[in-house]
Each structure stands twice: as structure tokens, then as C-alpha cells.
Design a protein around this motif. Structure first.
Motif, mmCIF file in Angstrom:
data_model
loop_
_atom_site.group_PDB
_atom_site.id
_atom_site.type_symbol
_atom_site.label_atom_id
_atom_site.label_comp_id
_atom_site.label_asym_id
_atom_site.label_seq_id
_atom_site.Cartn_x
_atom_site.Cartn_y
_atom_site.Cartn_z
ATOM 1 N N ASN A 94 46.711 58.892 75.096
ATOM 2 C CA ASN A 94 46.314 57.824 73.661
ATOM 3 C C ASN A 94 45.702 56.913 74.550
ATOM 4 O O ASN A 94 45.361 56.367 74.564
ATOM 5 N N GLU A 414 38.802 54.804 57.268
ATOM 6 C CA GLU A 414 39.560 55.155 59.256
ATOM 7 C C GLU A 414 39.996 54.225 59.398
ATOM 8 O O GLU A 414 39.156 53.415 59.243
ATOM 9 N N GLN A 416 40.666 52.807 62.272
ATOM 10 C CA GLN A 416 39.614 51.965 63.373
ATOM 11 C C GLN A 416 38.294 51.434 62.746
ATOM 12 O O GLN A 416 37.531 50.342 62.925
ATOM 13 N N HIS A 433 46.496 53.776 65.100
ATOM 14 C CA HIS A 433 46.614 55.311 66.400
ATOM 15 C C HIS A 433 46.994 54.922 67.516
ATOM 16 O O HIS A 433 47.339 55.956 68.230
ATOM 17 N N GLY A 439 47.765 59.671 68.966
ATOM 18 C CA GLY A 439 46.928 59.426 68.412
ATOM 19 C C GLY A 439 46.802 59.167 66.430
ATOM 20 O O GLY A 439 45.815 59.646 66.098
ATOM 21 N N ARG A 442 45.549 57.990 62.117
ATOM 22 C CA ARG A 442 43.860 57.024 61.470
ATOM 23 C C ARG A 442 43.781 56.657 60.948
ATOM 24 O O ARG A 442 42.202 55.871 60.476
#
Length: 477
Positions: A94, A414, A416, A433, A439, A442
Motif C-alpha cells: 500500500n 473517493e 482520497q 485506503h 489499499g 477507497r
């Protein structure tokens, strides 16, 4: 009849009364002693039944008042879903784990990413005074090396604390460390070799994944469920199929999910690992932060075969920066102490002396009750803000302790992307993640509720909701 069956039957009886309207929202439940007397079961059975209903969100504990039926969650965020596909053992892969320190080191944001209590929730002034006294009392000792195992007076205090939850710990089996993470890393080093298979729950704290990666170990993941904790049945199945050497588990208020593993499952986990010769490295960092004030049992309580190394710390309940942790080594104490000596030699002396001084003058339980009440109130307010200001379809955990909130975003958002947008607005979060060896997660985010509720926090959560709505709209175009 096993106690687990008794408490489950009692919980089911109360569950039917709540759902059938016999016990109404806001109504006080019978006291522990009254139900113990009326149902002719032990106090421990009654308490475990109430804790189970609390984990399910049907009842709530009010300090110095008792247990009450919770109002229906018509306005509460939806419950989390459980999704996980078991993979064969593999190294941690990851890349995001390498960059997390960049975020943790920043001081220019609202720290909804930091799983530590705000200074105003801790006895900061009393600890500062204790540190000053320790330094004045004997500057030479305070600024010199302590014995590698840790100060005897501190180890005695740690053992005394565990006695309160039914554990008879010899202070001579305690090794003081620089926080719980050093304890976990040393336990891994002492019990595994590069290439060995280690079992971790998922999702789990990214620091545990970093520690496993640093040792060159392979990971097999077991599901952790929001309401019931670690899947003990699945652990037993995995141990049958894979040559697991150690299991790094967080049974009490897992970070990031906030889950609490059921007592019967804790017992089953310890038995399964002992039967397969698997060392359990227990991260009990959040065990003292139950919102109800009722500390759940460490796995060590069920250890009859010296299979568990329990690791803990004062970081979450007194002082994060003092970096005072420990491990309960059992028959592995000498091996763990050698590992300690070969790395950091000894833990800093002054913080050890300061904590001993503080504990000799102050009531730790009083400080903990204040912290537990604050975190419970924060978690409730944060969750309500998510419901009011975040996109429809957002789900959030409902922990009974600790300070982590695990947020499941709608599929079109997402984690992120929301993390990056939040950074641009000076708000710290952590994308989901980070909490998986591969990961996964998400569409998730972890928030900390360690900051007291105020206008700044409310504005930050409202802003995060607006950012999430924008991301969803952008994806819909």
C-alpha cells in the motif's frame, strides 16, 4: 450454562421489549443489581447484556445514572455495511502508507485526522506540575538512564490498574516502552521472522500495517464488523488453512472502525490462537476509553496458555507526547526485554517519574470519566453533523468507546479525493485506503472525535459535507 448464552438470552429478552414498545425511548432500564436479583443471574451477565445492547445502539449509558432506552435512529446516519474478501497471505503493498507522515506532521489544519484527545480534555496542568516536581526532586536521576525494563514504581502502577479488570499481573513481567507502537514492534520482532504470516483484522490502524511491513512479514486479513468486532469464526478457519505465526489484534474499540469484540468471541480468539501456537499481540490502547465507563476485558483475561502479549499506553488517557507505553510479556518477558535493550536501551526517565508522581497524587478514574464523557458527547455530535450536512447515503460507525469515526461515503465519492479537498481547506482527515494492506476502503474516511465540539469543529464538518456534495456532483456530470 455458559455465561455467554445467559447474557445473549437476557439481551434478546430486553431487545424484544424495546422493539415491542414495552420499554420506551428515554425510559430508564432496571439497575444492574435489580436485574441481577430479579433474573437470578450474575452481575457480570447483566452488564454484558447491557453492553451488547449498547453496541447495537438500543440503549445508552449515562454516567452516575444508569442505562436508558435510546430514541429511534430515524435521524441517525445509516449503519455501516460489512464487505471483505479474504486473500492469500501477501506482503503489505500500500504505497499510501509511505506518505501518511507528511499529513501527521502538519500543524496548520483542524486536526480531525489525529486520533489523540485535545489537550483541554487531559490533565495537562497537573502533569506539568508532576514533571516539574520530578525534575526538582532529583535532577540527576530524572535526566539519567532508567533501568531498561522501566521504573519499578511505574510497573507496579500498571499492574495495579490491570487488577481492576480481573488480571493478576506480576510487575516483573511488564516492560515499559516508548508508547504502544514500540511495544507492538518489539513483540513482532521477538515472535516472527521475515516472511512469516501475520493475521490482522481489517480495517485496522495504519501504524500496525507499517510495523508489519518494516519486519518483512506477510499479511492475512480477517473481517472486523462494526457491531460485533473481530470475526472469531473466520479467524479459526484461517488458522486451519494458513501457517500464521502471530496475530496483531485490536479487540477494544478498534481504530478506525471503533468496534468492540464480544467477550465470548475474545475467549474463542484466544483459544483458537493457543491451539495453533499463534502469538497474539494485543493492542489495548483504547480499552480505558469506554463511553459507559465499564472497561471491557483485554484478551489477556482469557489467556491460559501464555499466548497473549498485551500492549498499552498512557498516550490516549493522559499524555500523548510523554510516550510511555508497556507490554505484558508473560514467559516472553526476558526475550522482549532483550529486544528493548538492543533498540532504544531504555525509555526516557523523566516522563516515567512524572506519571508516577501524578498517579500518586491524583485520581486517574476521575480524569478518565471526564475524558470518556467528552468523547461520547463529541462522537454523538459529530455523527449528527454528518447526517445533517453530508450527502445522502453516507454511513458512519457508532462506537461505544475510543475516538475514531469510520465513514462510508457514497460509491461516487473517493475518500482520497475528499481528503485532498479537505487539505486545501485546512481540514485534516485520513482516507480509508490507509487502513488496509492492499489499499481497500477507497470510499471511506476516518475522522477523529478527539476535539471538543465547538463552532470551529461544526464549521469544519459542514465544509466537509459541502466538499463531498461537490465531488458527487462532479462525478455525476
Amino acid at each position: 450454562m455458559p455465561r455467554s448464552l445467559l447474557y445473549e438470552r437476557l439481551a434478546e429478552r430486553l431487545r424484544r421489549q424495546i422493539r415491542g414498545g414495552t420499554l420506551r425511548a428515554g425510559e430508564r432500564l432496571p439497575s444492574l443489581r435489580r436485574l441481577h436479583r430479579d433474573q437470578r443471574v450474575s452481575l457480570a451477565t447483566v452488564l454484558e447484556a447491557y453492553l451488547q445492547l449498547e453496541r447495537e445502539g438500543l440503549v445508552e449509558a449515562r454516567p452516575r445514572s444508569g442505562y436508558y432506552v435510546r430514541a429511534p435512529a430515524a435521524s441517525a446516519p445509516r449503519a455501516l455495511t460489512a464487505r471483505h474478501a479474504t486473500r492469500s497471505p501477501q506482503p503489505v503493498r500500500n504505497p499510501a502508507l509511505l506518505g501518511v507522515l507528511d499529513v501527521l506532521g502538519r500543524r496548520d489544519m483542524i486536526p480531525l485526522h489525529a486520533a489523540t484527545p485535545a489537550p483541554e480534555l487531559l490533565p495537562t496542568a497537573a502533569l506539568a506540575a508532576a514533571t516539574a516536581r520530578a525534575l526538582r526532586r532529583d535532577p540527576g536521576a530524572a535526566l539519567g538512564y532508567a533501568v531498561p525494563q522501566g521504573l519499578p514504581a511505574l510497573r507496579a502502577r500498571i499492574a495495579l490498574r490491570y487488577a481492576r479488570c480481573g488480571l493478576d499481573i506480576d510487575p516483573d513481567e511488564i516492560v515499559v516502552t516508548a508508547g504502544a507502537m514500540e511495544a507492538i514492534s518489539l513483540a513482532l520482532r521477538a515472535s516472527t521472522r521475515p516472511g512469516d504470516v501475520v493475521l490482522l483484522e481489517t480495517p485496522t490502524y495504519y501504524g500496525l500495517l507499517q510495523a508489519v511491513a518494516a519486519q518483512g512479514l506477510r499479511v492475512i486479513e480477517v473481517p472486523n464488523h462494526a457491531t460485533t468486532g473481530i470475526d472469531a469464526r473466520r479467524v479459526a478457519e484461517l488458522l486451519q488453512r494458513h501457517p500464521v505465526r502471530a496475530a496483531v489484534l485490536v479487540p477494544n474499540f478498534n481504530n478506525p472502525l471503533g468496534s468492540l469484540t464480544r467477550e465470548a468471541d475474545k475467549q474463542a480468539l484466544v483459544a483458537a490462537c493457543a491451539a495453533h501456537g499463534v502469538v497474539i499481540i494485543e493492542d489495548d490502547l483504547y480499552g480505558e476509553l469506554a463511553y459507559s465507563g465499564q472497561r471491557p476485558s483485554p484478551l489477556r483475561r482469557y489467556d491460559r496458555d501464555d499466548a497473549v502479549v498485551t500492549c498499552g499506553s498512557y498516550s490516549k488517557m493522559l499524555a500523548p507526547g510523554m510516550r510511555i507505553g508497556w507490554m505484558l510479556g508473560g514467559r516472553r518477558t526476558a526475550q522482549l526485554l532483550r529486544a528493548k535493550c538492543f533498540t532504544t536501551v531504555a525509555t526516557a526517565t523523566l516522563p516515567q517519574l512524572a506519571i508516577v508522581d501524578y498517579l500518586s497524587r491524583h485520581d486517574l478514574d476521575r480524569a478518565l470519566r471526564r475524558l470518556q464523557r467528552a468523547l461520547a458527547d463529541n462522537a454523538q455530535r459529530y455523527r449528527q453533523a454528518l447526517h445533517e450536512h453530508w450527502p445522502a447515503g453516507t454511513r458512519v460507525s457508532s462506537p461505544a468507546g475510543g475516538m475514531a469515526l469510520w465513514v462510508e461515503l457514497p460509491e461516487r465519492i473517493e475518500g482520497q479525493a475528499l481528503f485532498e479537498a479537505a487539505l486545501a481547506h485546512g481540514i485534516g482527515t485520513l482516507p480509508g485506503h490507509l487502513f488496509s494492506s492492499r489499499g481497500d476502503y477507497r470510499h471511506h474516511l476516518r475522522l477523529s472525535c478527539g476535539l471538543p465540539w465547538d463552532a470551529r469543529v461544526e464549521t469544519a464538518l459542514r465544509t466537509l459535507g459541502t466538499l463531498a456534495e461537490r465531488l458527487a456532483a462532479d462525478r455525476a456530470r
